[in-house]
Design an enzyme around this catalytic site. Structure first.
Site, short mmCIF file in Angstrom:
data_model
loop_
_atom_site.label_atom_id
_atom_site.label_comp_id
_atom_site.label_asym_id
_atom_site.label_seq_id
_atom_site.Cartn_x
_atom_site.Cartn_y
_atom_site.Cartn_z
N ASP A 259 7.83 38.49 123.27
CA ASP A 259 8.70 37.52 123.93
C ASP A 259 8.96 36.41 122.91
O ASP A 259 8.00 35.86 122.35
CB ASP A 259 7.99 36.96 125.16
CG ASP A 259 8.90 36.17 126.07
OD1 ASP A 259 10.12 36.36 126.02
OD2 ASP A 259 8.38 35.33 126.84
N ASP B 227 10.95 32.96 122.86
CA ASP B 227 11.73 31.98 123.61
C ASP B 227 12.14 30.83 122.72
O ASP B 227 11.31 30.27 121.98
CB ASP B 227 10.91 31.40 124.77
CG ASP B 227 10.73 32.38 125.92
OD1 ASP B 227 11.56 33.30 126.05
OD2 ASP B 227 9.77 32.22 126.69
N ARG C 240 11.28 45.39 123.10
CA ARG C 240 11.08 44.60 124.31
C ARG C 240 11.89 45.23 125.43
O ARG C 240 13.07 45.50 125.28
CB ARG C 240 11.55 43.16 124.06
CG ARG C 240 11.83 42.31 125.29
CD ARG C 240 10.55 41.86 125.98
NE ARG C 240 10.82 41.23 127.25
CZ ARG C 240 10.97 39.92 127.44
NH1 ARG C 240 10.90 39.11 126.43
NH2 ARG C 240 11.18 39.45 128.65
N ARG D 258 5.04 42.84 128.08
CA ARG D 258 6.04 42.99 127.02
C ARG D 258 5.39 43.04 125.65
O ARG D 258 4.37 42.39 125.43
CB ARG D 258 7.07 41.88 127.08
CG ARG D 258 6.46 40.50 126.92
CD ARG D 258 7.32 39.43 127.49
NE ARG D 258 7.20 39.47 128.93
CZ ARG D 258 7.31 38.42 129.70
NH1 ARG D 258 7.56 37.25 129.20
NH2 ARG D 258 7.18 38.53 131.00
#
Length: 183
Positions: free
Chosen positions: A113, A115, A101, A110
């Site tokens: 990801d 989160d 990343r 990207r």
């Protein structure tokens, strides 16, 4: 006589409670599905973390970033863990790094990801860790897959995800039943 497997108060006070932690995963570069599958496997190998459910895969339009930002594949993973939120965030960043990343531009393309959306009912607003995720309540690519697997979930301080879904544009979010990521 004390039972040989009994836990005393000192032992119990050192144990962390079990919390539900929710992760949102996305990829719009390379083999998007493979990045998601490997990220779920990496989460599954995290100590003291159990995957409860993985959402269906969704294809979504990129939010922000350059005009030619490719579409994402997204999903949500609901877990149970005794790990503290900071450790979970570090794990998410380590998984992203393992997939090369690059954080060259805000909302840019990207490979992966990861989160951290919520950890139980925890609220934190430090520069390093913000819980719940500060924009999760505005993101259809988080709310739609999460509602699929946990329709009664809530974002602390924001409300039920089913209610929040009524406040976001879901038109760019398409379920891809032909793509599957397994725990």
């Amino acid at each position: 006589m004390t039972h040989p497997f009994a836990l005393d108060a000192d032992t119990l006070s050192g144990m962390r409670p079990l919390s539900t932690a929710v992760f949102a995963l996305g990829s719009n570069l390379g083999d998007r599905l493979e990045h998601l599958q490997l990220a779920v496997q990496a989460l599954a190998s995290t100590p003291d973390l159990t995957i409860v459910e993985v959402s269906p895969v969704y294809e979504t339009k990129a939010v922000g970033g350059p005009e030619d930002n490719p579409d994402f594949l997204n999903l949500v993973v609901v877990t149970e863990t005794t790990q503290p939120a900071r450790v979970l965030l570090e794990r998410a960043h380590a998984i992203e790094s393992a997939h090369e990343r690059i954080r060259a531009e805000v909302d840019g393309p990207r490979t992966l990801d990861v989160d951290l959306i919520v950890v139980g009912r925890a609220v934190n607003d430090s520069p390093e860790l913000k819980l719940p995720h500060p924009r999760a309540h505005e993101r259809a690519f988080v709310l739609v897959p999460w509602a699929d697997i946990d329709p009664t979930a809530e974002i602390p301080g924001r409300g039920p995800i089913k209610t929040l879904l009524g406040t976001v544009d879901v038109s760019g979010v398409t379920r891809r039943d032909d793509l599957v990521v397994e725990a």
